[in-house]
Design a protein around this motif. Structure first.
Motif, PDB file in Angstrom:
ATOM      1  N   TYR A  55       0.829  -1.202   0.000  1.00 40.82           N
ATOM      2  CA  TYR A  55       0.000   0.000   0.000  1.00 40.82           C
ATOM      3  C   TYR A  55       0.869   1.259   0.000  1.00 40.82           C
ATOM      4  CZ  TYR A  55      -3.817   3.179   1.201  1.00 40.82           C
ATOM      5  OH  TYR A  55      -4.728   4.202   1.192  1.00 40.82           O
ATOM      6  N   PHE A  61     -11.473  -7.789  -2.459  1.00 42.81           N
ATOM      7  CA  PHE A  61     -10.168  -7.602  -1.819  1.00 42.81           C
ATOM      8  C   PHE A  61      -9.649  -8.897  -1.179  1.00 42.81           C
ATOM      9  CE2 PHE A  61     -12.531  -3.487  -0.705  1.00 42.81           C
ATOM     10  CZ  PHE A  61     -12.369  -2.970  -1.974  1.00 42.81           C
ATOM     11  N   HIS A 115     -12.134  -0.515   5.300  1.00 41.94           N
ATOM     12  CA  HIS A 115     -11.785  -0.823   3.910  1.00 41.94           C
ATOM     13  C   HIS A 115     -13.001  -0.815   2.979  1.00 41.94           C
ATOM     14  CE1 HIS A 115      -7.861  -1.641   5.359  1.00 41.94           C
ATOM     15  NE2 HIS A 115      -8.149  -2.795   5.921  1.00 41.94           N
ATOM     16  N   PHE A 162      -6.874   3.941   2.930  1.00 41.44           N
ATOM     17  CA  PHE A 162      -7.342   2.596   3.254  1.00 41.44           C
ATOM     18  C   PHE A 162      -8.849   2.428   3.132  1.00 41.44           C
ATOM     19  CE2 PHE A 162      -3.267   2.953   5.514  1.00 41.44           C
ATOM     20  CZ  PHE A 162      -2.638   1.797   5.092  1.00 41.44           C
ATOM     21  N   MET A 173      -8.719   0.961  -1.630  1.00 44.55           N
ATOM     22  CA  MET A 173      -8.590  -0.495  -1.720  1.00 44.55           C
ATOM     23  C   MET A 173      -8.821  -0.970  -3.159  1.00 44.55           C
ATOM     24  SD  MET A 173      -7.644  -1.771   1.169  1.00 44.55           S
ATOM     25  CE  MET A 173      -8.062  -3.508   1.067  1.00 44.55           C
ATOM     26  N   HIS A 226      -5.661  -0.205  -4.862  1.00 44.40           N
ATOM     27  CA  HIS A 226      -4.621  -1.145  -4.466  1.00 44.40           C
ATOM     28  C   HIS A 226      -4.790  -2.484  -5.180  1.00 44.40           C
ATOM     29  CE1 HIS A 226      -2.657  -4.166  -1.795  1.00 44.40           C
ATOM     30  NE2 HIS A 226      -1.682  -3.276  -1.863  1.00 44.40           N
TER      31      HIS A 226
END
Length: 532
Positions: free
Chosen positions: A197, A454, A500, A510, A515, A518
């Motif tokens: 991250y 995720f 998240h 975050f 997310m 990411h």
């Protein structure tokens, strides 16, 4: 007449005395000088080969356009070294060949005459001269072999460094972060996630294509079941941190189309004909590929689209490379319909009817949750009819409703429940998963072929329950069999992972927006690309 064997050494000794030491001295001098030259040349070649082997590219196990990246890497030159002697490696193949071995050199048989001594000296000088010429030639060869690295090669070199840093995080102490430090069994590996991250925050750059006009492009819903789509499009177009206006600096490229808007304005109602949708997307990709070099450079592998509509996967089939190569961020993450977890991203479905989360987040403590399991929802898809038939109005511990009684709040029922049932509808995704997390209710996933959001970072088994369709009749037994201690663990983990899935305006570190980014970043790290 045969000589006795003991006479041979005597004859050899006599010859040595007659010819004298100069004979031996001349040959030793030549051999020493030639051997010295050969040794230095061999040492240089060995050094260059060793350096070349040390700079091999890192293979990455992803397939792009029919080739594994390992196969691609075998066809690539090493991009960058941490050594200043990189260009000598590239030039080594073009240097002059070494002098021929001794037995191939045209040197007359040596003897004591002055003429042959001069010939011997001439041969030695010739070897030295050739060595000097080769030494002078080497820098010129290096200069000719130097080349300019492409933008994509430089980007790939930077990503290799990011991969190395993420791998190292597994064996190091976790880095400090004043905002949030992930930890606990909710993560497959909290340290690598945190480092990844942070690397994303330092490096990731996204280019958003400006072609296309609203409402089909640069737009999306923000106040209904598909709100994730519109919120992300708006957030990324306002992003000053990750968005870049220079496509040559971009790691990934975003196609800002909205499948929800395409269905609303292009699709002919009840026609069951996807042709207009596919044609619109194919035309858009063709415009992008014609105007810019980046789509054709990688056949779309570093591009991504995002859709929360059920038809997102179907629309992506409009362009073969979009379906096969590109990163598809989809709520309908169904592996039986072509969703590829190593390439595609599972998008959480969030139903923001008011556009904000006011009054949505939080719930009472576990001791104030008297209901074991709860579900309320429409009767559609293959799973819900089984659930309704088995449990509707049949047990006070498992509250299952197709329609809630008048005056009963859906959100309040979730807050009173320990476990919230999240069966699939027509498609695998359900907004109930995120709603359960928002209200502190442990989600119970009842679906086939679904990849939770995720899940490359989050260990869903630590804070949710998975129940197969065949086990729906055993729901109460399964949930009641979870000990109080284990339930309390799961409850705390749900509360911890909530950040998240939260939608913030503007986005915060975050949260769900970051997310999603990411997840795209991870897929880009898994690619090894070269100019097509």
């Amino acid at each position: 007449m045969k000589l006795p064997l003991f006479m041979i050494p005597l004859i050899a000794a006599c010859l040595f005395v007659i010819l004298g030491p100069p004979f031996l001295s001349d040959w030793l001098t030549f051999l020493d000088r030639y051997a010295s030259f050969r040794s230095s040349l061999s040492s240089s070649t060995s050094e260059m080969n060793s350096h070349s082997n040390a700079t091999a590219a890192i293979p990455v196990p992803v397939t792009v356009d029919g080739q594994t990246v390992e196969q691609q890497q075998q066809q690539r030159q090493p991009l960058f070294n941490h050594s200043v002697s990189n260009h000598s490696v590239l030039a080594s193949s073009s240097s002059s060949p070494p002098p021929p071995p001794i037995d191939e050199m045209q040197i007359l048989p040596p003897n004591r005459t002055r003429v042959n001594e001069e010939l011997l000296e001439t041969a030695i000088n010739e070897v030295i001269k050739n060595a000097s010429a080769e030494s002078n030639y080497e820098p010129a060869a290096k200069a000719r072999k130097q080349r300019r690295y492409t933008k994509l090669e430089r980007i790939e070199a930077g990503l290799r460094g990011a991969r190395a840093a993420i791998r190292e995080a597994m064996f190091q102490n976790q880095t400090q972060d004043s905002d949030f430090v992930p930890s606990g069994p909710m993560y497959w590996n909290a340290k690598t996630f945190h480092r990844s991250y942070q690397q994303m925050e330092k490096e990731l750059k996204i280019f958003v294509y400006e072609e296309g006009e609203p409402p089909l492009f640069h737009n999306g819903p923000c106040k209904n079941i598909y709100s994730t789509e519109g919120n992300f499009i708006h957030a990324i177009e306002m992003d000053s941190r990750f968005r870049t206006n220079d496509p040559n600096k971009a790691h990934v490229f975003f196609l800002p189309l909205s499948v929800v808007m395409l269905v609303r304005f292009v699709y002919v109602h009840d026609s069951h004909d996807f042709t207009p949708l596919r044609r619109t997307v194919a035309d858009y990709v063709n415009v992008i590929g014609t105007k810019y070099p980046f789509w054709n450079r990688t056949l779309g592998a570093d591009h991504f689209m995002l859709s929360c509509h059920d038809w997102g996967p179907e629309v992506s089939k409009s362009e073969p490379h979009l379906y096969k190569n590109s990163i598809r961020v989809l709520c309908n993450a169904n592996t039986s319909e072509g969703f590829n977890p190593s390439k595609d991203v599972s998008l959480p479905e969030i139903n923001l009817q008011t556009g904000v989360l006011t009054g949505f987040l939080g719930g009472p403590s576990p001791s104030r949750r008297p209901i074991l399991g709860f579900f309320a929802g429409g009767l559609h898809g293959p799973i819900r009819p089984i659930l309704i038939q088995q449990w509707e109005n049949k047990d006070q511990d498992i509250r299952v409703h197709q329609y809630l009684p008048e005056g009963v709040s859906y959100i309040e029922m979730m807050r009173k429940s320990r476990f919230c049932l999240c069966p699939s509808g027509y498609e695998v995704a359900s907004p109930r998963i995120v709603e359960a997390i928002y209200t502190g209710c442990v989600p119970v996933l009842i679906s086939d072929h679904y990849v939770p959001p995720f899940s490359d970072v989050l260990n869903w088994k630590s804070f949710s329950v998975e129940v197969s369709v065949n086990d729906i009749p055993n729901l109460k037994k399964i949930l009641a069999g979870i000990s109080t201690r284990q339930y309390l663990r799961m409850y705390r983990r749900v509360v911890n992972v909530r950040r998240h899935f939260v939608v913030n305006f503007p986005p915060k570190r975050f949260d769900v927006y970051h997310m999603i980014l990411h997840s795209v970043w991870l897929r880009r790290l898994n690619l090894g690309l070269r100019d097509h």
